[in-house]
Scaffold this active site. Structure first.
Site, PDB file in Angstrom:
ATOM      1  N   TYR A 138      -0.886   0.189  10.177  1.00 12.08           N
ATOM      2  CA  TYR A 138      -1.130  -0.564   8.945  1.00 12.08           C
ATOM      3  C   TYR A 138       0.032  -0.389   7.977  1.00 12.08           C
ATOM      4  O   TYR A 138       0.539  -1.354   7.410  1.00 12.08           O
ATOM      5  CB  TYR A 138      -2.427  -0.073   8.311  1.00 12.08           C
ATOM      6  CG  TYR A 138      -2.739  -0.664   6.955  1.00 12.08           C
ATOM      7  CD1 TYR A 138      -3.208  -1.970   6.837  1.00 12.08           C
ATOM      8  CD2 TYR A 138      -2.584   0.093   5.796  1.00 12.08           C
ATOM      9  CE1 TYR A 138      -3.511  -2.507   5.594  1.00 12.08           C
ATOM     10  CE2 TYR A 138      -2.893  -0.429   4.548  1.00 12.08           C
ATOM     11  CZ  TYR A 138      -3.350  -1.737   4.455  1.00 12.08           C
ATOM     12  OH  TYR A 138      -3.645  -2.259   3.217  1.00 12.08           O
ATOM     13  N   LYS A 197       2.547  -3.303   6.653  1.00 13.09           N
ATOM     14  CA  LYS A 197       2.752  -3.585   5.232  1.00 13.09           C
ATOM     15  C   LYS A 197       4.234  -3.504   4.874  1.00 13.09           C
ATOM     16  O   LYS A 197       4.749  -4.314   4.094  1.00 13.09           O
ATOM     17  CB  LYS A 197       1.943  -2.612   4.378  1.00 13.09           C
ATOM     18  CG  LYS A 197       0.471  -2.945   4.262  1.00 13.09           C
ATOM     19  CD  LYS A 197       0.263  -4.256   3.507  1.00 13.09           C
ATOM     20  CE  LYS A 197      -1.196  -4.526   3.226  1.00 13.09           C
ATOM     21  NZ  LYS A 197      -1.402  -5.797   2.478  1.00 13.09           N
ATOM     22  N   SER A 243       0.827  -1.209   0.000  1.00 18.55           N
ATOM     23  CA  SER A 243       0.000   0.000   0.000  1.00 18.55           C
ATOM     24  C   SER A 243       0.857   1.254   0.000  1.00 18.55           C
ATOM     25  O   SER A 243       1.994   1.251   0.502  1.00 18.55           O
ATOM     26  CB  SER A 243      -0.889  -0.006   1.241  1.00 18.55           C
ATOM     27  OG  SER A 243      -1.500   1.236   1.451  1.00 18.55           O
TER      28      SER A 243
END
Length: 322
Positions: free
Chosen positions: A146, A150, A122
């Site tokens: 997050y 990732k 991402s």
């Protein structure tokens, strides 16, 4: 022998759309779809063997059992906890986005050494918002758990690929619009909500300023590029960026206002009137830290496809999901 493909997180709309696209490929002989709950079977006329099953991939034993039953040739690791949910629950995010990814990668390097593994990452690995155009050489500095999780997955798969244990393809996805279904736990969920809900006659909350810039991409283009990621020759990665397996996928830079203008063009004033601006500093802090300008030279060199304009994206959504 044809391709035997595993998709984790296959119950989500990307997993379902990807499976449907892959089943159109006559090279695919079997596809296994797994998620926490058993995923549905995409409607298709494919003759490929389709298996669906529920799996808790936070269990190492489950990962080992899953990867030992079929001689997979390709794996898409799509499962994960989304940005907003991962920020709200650190332990759950670590368990799903880090621990289960490592379990899968470690199991695959043991049971299927050298297998092609496609890992959608991402733009959340970057931040705070950068003034310069982002390339694959730009240093990640995630401003959310997050994004950090990732980045950990990226680093691990890149290293396993360097060592020849796996054949990884790490593709950083733009914010996908328009996601069908209900709002998700992603901080960027509003990006789809401000289009999807008004087109369905439902009010939608806009939590960020209209001036905010975003790096977005249509669902169709993302799916095409996930299929392309499967087929990029291994040696091609060695010809650019020092052999790195990381690709920033194509998208387009838009402002929230431009998205609302596209909504007006496609859905009319009635749809536009259903947007309610309600600032949310937590959402703005996360999404506002993501860059919106990317250099996609490397992606284009490797054969990935560019995206269309906003109006085309909205019309595609209506054709595919309305």
């Amino acid at each position: 022998m044809g391709m035997e493909i595993l998709i984790t997180g296959a119950g989500g709309f990307i997993g379902q759309a990807l499976a449907k696209e892959l089943l159109l490929d006559t090279q695919v002989s079997s596809i296994t779809l797994t998620d926490v709950m058993e995923p549905p079977v995409p409607s298709t006329t494919s003759t490929a063997e389709i298996t669906t099953l529920a799996s808790d991939l936070t269990s190492l034993a489950t990962c080992q059992q899953l990867c030992s039953t079929t001689p997979f040739t390709h794996v898409y690791l799509l499962h994960g906890i989304m940005s907003g949910a991962a920020e709200a629950n650190l332990d759950l995010g670590l368990k799903v986005n880090v621990d289960s990814m490592r379990y899968m990668m470690d199991t695959l390097r043991t049971t299927r050494p050298g297998i092609r593994v496609i890992f959608p990452s991402s733009l959340a690995v970057f931040g705070p918002a950068l003034k310069d155009t982002v390339t694959e050489a730009t240093m990640p500095l995630p401003q959310s758990s997050y994004g950090a999780q990732k980045q950990i997955g990226e680093t691990l798969l890149n290293d396993y690929s360097r060592r020849g244990l796996l054949d990884g393809r790490i593709v950083r996805l733009p914010t996908i619009i328009v996601r069908p279904g209900k709002p998700s736990g992603a901080a960027s969920s509003f990006c789809s909500g401000i289009i999807r809900e008004p087109l369905n006659g439902v009010e939608s909350i806009l939590p960020v300023p209209q001036s905010l810039k975003l790096w977005v991409c249509s669902t169709r283009t993302v799916i095409k590029n996930l299929v392309i990621a499967r087929d990029v020759p291994t040696e091609a990665f060695s010809s650019v960026a020092g052999g790195s397996r990381i690709i920033n996928l194509p998208g387009i830079t838009v402002t929230v206002k431009e998205m609302l203008d596209a909504l007006l063009d496609v859905g009319g004033q009635k749809a536009r009137n259903l947007i309610k601006e309600t600032p949310d500093s937590a959402v703005e802090k996360i999404v506002g830290s993501w860059p919106a300008e990317f250099d996609i030279t490397r992606a284009v060199h490797l054969g990935f496809q560019g995206d269309g304009d906003l109006k085309s994206t909205l019309k595609e959504y209506l054709e595919d999901y309305a």
